[in-house]
Design an enzyme around this catalytic site. Structure first.
Site, PDB file in Angstrom:
ATOM      1  CG  ASN A 149      40.702  20.309  30.492  1.00  0.00           C
ATOM      2  OD1 ASN A 149      40.907  20.993  31.495  1.00  0.00           O
ATOM      3  ND2 ASN A 149      39.861  19.296  30.485  1.00  0.00           N
ATOM      4  CD  GLN A 177      44.401  20.505  26.608  1.00  0.00           C
ATOM      5  OE1 GLN A 177      44.575  20.836  25.436  1.00  0.00           O
ATOM      6  NE2 GLN A 177      43.813  19.364  26.932  1.00  0.00           N
ATOM      7  CB  ALA A 198      53.520  12.438  24.659  1.00  0.00           C
ATOM      8  CG  HIS A 199      47.526  12.106  24.799  1.00  0.00           C
ATOM      9  ND1 HIS A 199      46.191  12.319  24.632  1.00  0.00           N
ATOM     10  CD2 HIS A 199      47.767  12.240  26.124  1.00  0.00           C
ATOM     11  CE1 HIS A 199      45.623  12.564  25.808  1.00  0.00           C
ATOM     12  NE2 HIS A 199      46.563  12.525  26.729  1.00  0.00           N
ATOM     13  CB  THR A 235      61.197  -1.170  32.336  1.00  0.00           C
ATOM     14  OG1 THR A 235      61.814  -2.121  33.210  1.00  0.00           O
ATOM     15  CG2 THR A 235      61.864  -1.238  30.973  1.00  0.00           C
ATOM     16  CB  CYS A 322      23.776  16.269  33.597  1.00  0.00           C
ATOM     17  SG  CYS A 322      25.032  15.529  34.668  1.00  0.00           S
TER      18      CYS A 322
END
Length: 376
Positions: A149, A177, A198-199, A235, A322
């Site tokens: 990523n 990814q 999904a996102h 659910t 950092c």
């Protein structure tokens, strides 16, 4: 206030066309529980089944091989803990995995599981020879992410999976990814388990999935009412699952074109920055075995976090947050980057909605911000 150019598509994406409309139906009109026995359950149940078929189409899988989860991290956890549950032996991962894999495996050591972490080279690649040398008679699972990523480096999954199977173990890959960004099938990769979020490809947050090859047995991590064939109780998030399915359909149709588009935009951004900074600019990650949308670079003498802080017109990420020179990213540390280069790292990730104007504006803004820092 000017809206910044969004170049952080590896963090999350906007919904693909049509996804919101599909989701809205199951948030408002067809809101029933898929597990109910009355009429209100029919449309939601059908939506979940349809999404299973749609995601299977994107992955080249069968719908019964798809288990929906609440995220990619949950799918990773189910894959690893589900295979290891009640057993002893070895799990093999590599050093630049997502924290969902690293932390899950860290917890396994307290349960007596032997976890082996493979090194990567300066590009972030695993050497298949290192995996071959690490496999043993009691290896239960190998988990190597498809693409990183932060750097976008793509691992030789098919080769690693073949070595793993020859040793009698199972192979899992985190494809969060790559699903929807690269055209592939689960058979081409040769994997037994595969994670989707999904996102990352135009679907909603809070929806993920795990592909399970036939006859691969996993123990559930979440127990309860027996949803998802008892492998993931709770659910179903029907709207999220339906949105995942709609995004999978869009991605399957457009993945090849988007790969070409993103590669061109990524390389144009790289060229603009290279022209401005010359030898001071360094690519972090593999030069060509890399996601088509991902550009991770360091600029000598410019702290990445400082640069983004004075460049609010560009939304991107830093590989090291950092300011004291320490390496906060285990990915960059595993690649043996110097502390200075790691602290300078910035990740740009283009996407479906990125334009050439976006790339040009972002490059100019980054260049000006760097000049501002140097002047001070």
């Amino acid at each position: 206030m000017t809206v910044p150019v969004y170049l952080d598509h590896n963090a999350t994406t906007s919904l693909a066309p049509g996804v919101l409309d599909v989701m809205t139906r199951y948030l408002a009109e067809d809101f029933g529980n898929p597990s109910s026995s009355h009429l209100y359950s029919h449309a939601p149940r059908d939506a979940v089944n349809t999404a299973r078929l749609q995601l299977a189409g994107l992955l080249g899988a069968q719908p019964e091989q798809i288990v929906f989860t609440g995220s990619g991290s949950e799918a990773n956890t189910l894959a690893i803990n589900g295979i290891v549950a009640g057993r002893t032996g070895q799990v093999i991962i590599q050093a630049t995995e997502h924290p969902a894999v690293l932390e899950t495996c860290k917890a396994l050591t307290a349960r007596g599981i032997r976890v082996t972490i493979l090194p990567v080279d300066e590009y972030g690649l695993v050497d298949p020879a290192d995996l071959a040398a690490s496999l043993s008679d009691d290896t239960l699972l190998v988990s190597v992410m498809h693409a990183n990523n932060e750097t976008g480096t793509i691992q030789p999954i098919a080769e690693l999976a073949a070595l793993t199977h020859a040793a009698g173990a199972l192979f899992h890959t985190d494809a969060a990814q790559t699903a929807g960004k690269l055209p592939f099938t689960v058979d081409e990769l040769g994997v037994d388990l595969l994670t989707v979020a999904a996102h990352k490809f135009g679907g909603p947050k809070g929806a993920g999935a795990l592909y399970l090859r036939d006859n691969v047995q996993v123990s559930p991590v979440i127990r309860g009412g027996g949803q998802e064939r008892g492998l993931r109780s709770g659910t179903e998030n029907v709207a999220g699952i339906a949105g995942l399915g709609a995004a999978a359909v869009f991605a399957e149709k457009h993945v090849a074109a988007q790969q070409v588009q993103c590669t061109a935009l990524r390389d144009e951004l790289h060229q603009l920055l290279q022209h401005a900074f010359g030898r001071r600019l360094h690519l972090n990650g593999h030069p060509y075995l890399r996601l088509p949308n991902t550009l991770n670079v360091s600029i000598d003498g410019i702290n990445g976090a400082d640069l983004l802080a004075v460049c609010p017109s560009v939304a991107a990420s830093t590989g090291s947050a950092c300011h004291d020179g320490s390496i906060s990213s285990p990915v960059l540390a595993a690649m043996n980057l110097s502390a200075g280069r790691a602290a300078s790292a910035i990740r740009f990730s283009v996407g479906r909605t990125t334009t050439r104007d976006d790339v040009t504006l972002a490059a100019h803004a980054i260049i000006q911000a760097a000049q501002h820092i140097q002047a001070k």
